[in-house]
Design an enzyme around this catalytic site. Structure first.
Site, mmCIF file in Angstrom:
data_model
loop_
_atom_site.group_PDB
_atom_site.id
_atom_site.type_symbol
_atom_site.label_atom_id
_atom_site.label_comp_id
_atom_site.label_asym_id
_atom_site.label_seq_id
_atom_site.Cartn_x
_atom_site.Cartn_y
_atom_site.Cartn_z
ATOM 1 C CD GLU A 20 -2.829 -0.877 2.550
ATOM 2 O OE1 GLU A 20 -3.809 -1.623 2.658
ATOM 3 O OE2 GLU A 20 -2.520 -0.017 3.415
ATOM 4 C CB CYS A 21 0.629 4.331 0.165
ATOM 5 S SG CYS A 21 0.891 6.100 -0.068
ATOM 6 C CB ALA A 22 5.165 3.690 1.966
#
Length: 458
Positions: free
Chosen positions: A337-339
């Site tokens: 997720e994301c990072a």
């Protein structure tokens, strides 16, 4: 269950809720009480400070992410064994989710306070107010009869005279003043492009700040009055959330590594609890320090955080980057997720990353922030195509391209987003798996299948 509890709210963002909430948790813990910390909304950073102050995980309460029906059970789950619970609100007391699919005020601190049958302590930034504070508090106390304002904490008081004026004005409003905190600039918590710096990144400095906040709040707030108010909350009907009741466990106990450490601080504790309940042996890997995955790793979860701040150190850890690329090539399930998406990309701000995804990533001047109602476009290790979820975005980076041939999600007319290729699922969308618990069962089952396949070829 009977659990004394209060909700800390404010008229608006920037009033000092996090400092007061963290200090209150630390001050109560210093008295020897077991404090259960909670945060309204999806924010990851505030619960980190709460957890540091309490010595137990800070937990989020967000109906958008997990559903209204899970709020009370999740609260009771997190507060199990505690003497008192402190819930920090989000934005202003009556401010809710900005999404066209929900009614005004949905997900607000007021909604959660009413659902938890909890009295509210209003934190008021009084730095630029005198008698007008009484009108402000009166308005908040009478706006919604379902919300009980049980007291006020005045923040950023300038002098004894200033405090006296405020207390006199509020005496006529009928809302007790539970404390008055002076302006103390040295307790300012550092911030960056996405808000406060996570507690895990500040380590010893964060510990000192939390202790100092506890000392200030302990000496400026009537803790006995706060505890009496918390104790006035009635019994809360319902049963605690049970992760084992939400998943179908698999045999084999595959090792699932979860990224942690200063670069990957964004995650919800319920996610790892669900993975464990689904049959995984969950272990932590720190991409800044560990040069290999935990022994026997069959799957990997990489959540959010600030890899852009630690990009050089992440790039220098060639051993772990190579191990993650090898896990992906061997068919090991990976959820990012994301990072995590940034870390799995070919490069971040020109520095080499794991090279698992066919995309490059970089910082971007525009903040992308908000709730998302998404649908899965492709079958993946997390969900079958067509699955609907609710999540949120929170980043200042951009991936080019933003989606692969098998995209992860669609949530707007702007097009598909993320990557769901084979065993890898990566996206900017943050999820609390408590809202979609079947993901944990599906992911761990995929890890068991991978272990069986690779084991057959040994």
């Amino acid at each position: 269950m009977r659990i004394p509890r209060i909700v800390l709210a404010a008229p608006s963002s920037g009033a000092g809720k996090t400092s007061i909430a963290t200090g209150l948790i630390a001050a109560l813990a210093a008295r020897g009480l077991t404090v259960s910390p909670h945060k309204v909304g999806p924010d990851y950073i505030d619960p980190g400070y709460h957890g540091l102050a309490a010595g137990r995980p800070g937990r989020n309460l967000d109906p958008w992410l997990v559903g209204d029906e899970r709020i009370t059970p999740l609260f009771l789950h997190g507060a199990r064994g505690a003497d008192v619970a402190v819930v920090e609100g989000v934005m202003g007391l009556f401010d809710g989710a900005a999404h066209p699919s929900v009614a005004p005020g949905y997900g607000s601190t007021a909604q959660l306070a009413a659902q938890l049958l909890a009295p509210v302590v209003l934190v008021v930034d009084a730095a630029a107010q005198a008698r007008s504070v009484a009108a402000l508090v009166h308005g908040f106390a009478t706006f919604d009869p379902s919300v009980r304002i049980g007291g006020v904490v005045l923040n950023r008081i300038g002098s004894d005279r200033h405090e006296s004026i405020l207390r006199e004005a509020l005496g006529a409003a009928g809302v007790p003043v539970l404390g008055a905190v002076r302006r103390i600039e040295e307790l300012h918590t550092p911030s960056r492009h996405l808000g406060l710096v996570p507690a895990a990144e500040r380590s010893a400095e964060a510990v000192r700040t939390v202790r100092a906040l506890g000392a200030v709040v302990g000496s400026s707030v009537d803790l006995d009055a706060v505890l009496r108010l918390a104790g006035s909350a009635p019994d809360l009907p319902g049963e605690p959330w049970d992760p084992t009741a939400e998943v179908t466990p698999v045999e084999g106990r595959p090792v699932v590594a979860v990224a942690g450490g200063p670069a990957f601080t964004f995650g919800y504790p319920e996610t790892t609890e669900l993975l464990t309940a689904a049959g995984a042996d969950v272990r932590t890997v720190d991409p800044l320090r560990d040069d290999a995955l935990p022994a026997g790793t069959r799957a990997l979860v990489v959540g959010g955080g600030f890899p852009e701040v630690h990009v050089s150190a992440l790039a220098a850890n060639v051993g772990l980057r190579t191990a993650i690329a090898g896990l992906a090539a061997a068919g090991g399930p990976i959820a990012a997720e994301c990072a995590g998406l940034l870390y799995l990309s070919e490069e971040l701000d020109g520095e080499p990353m794991c090279g698992v995804l066919p995309t490059t990533t970089a910082m971007h001047p525009r903040l992308t922030l908000g709730y998302r109602a998404a649908v899965a476009l492709s079958d993946s290790v997390l969900a079958p195509a067509g699955t609907r979820v609710r999540g949120h975005e929170f980043h200042r980076t951009r991936a080019t391209p933003s989606a692969g041939p098998a995209p992860a999600w669609q949530w707007s007319a702007e097009g598909p987003e993320g990557f769901a290729t084979g065993n890898v699922h990566a996206s900017y969308l943050h999820l609390n798996w408590a809202g979609s618990p079947a993901m944990a069962s599906r992911f761990v089952a995929a890890a068991v299948r991978e272990e069986m396949v690779t084991g057959a070829h040994r």
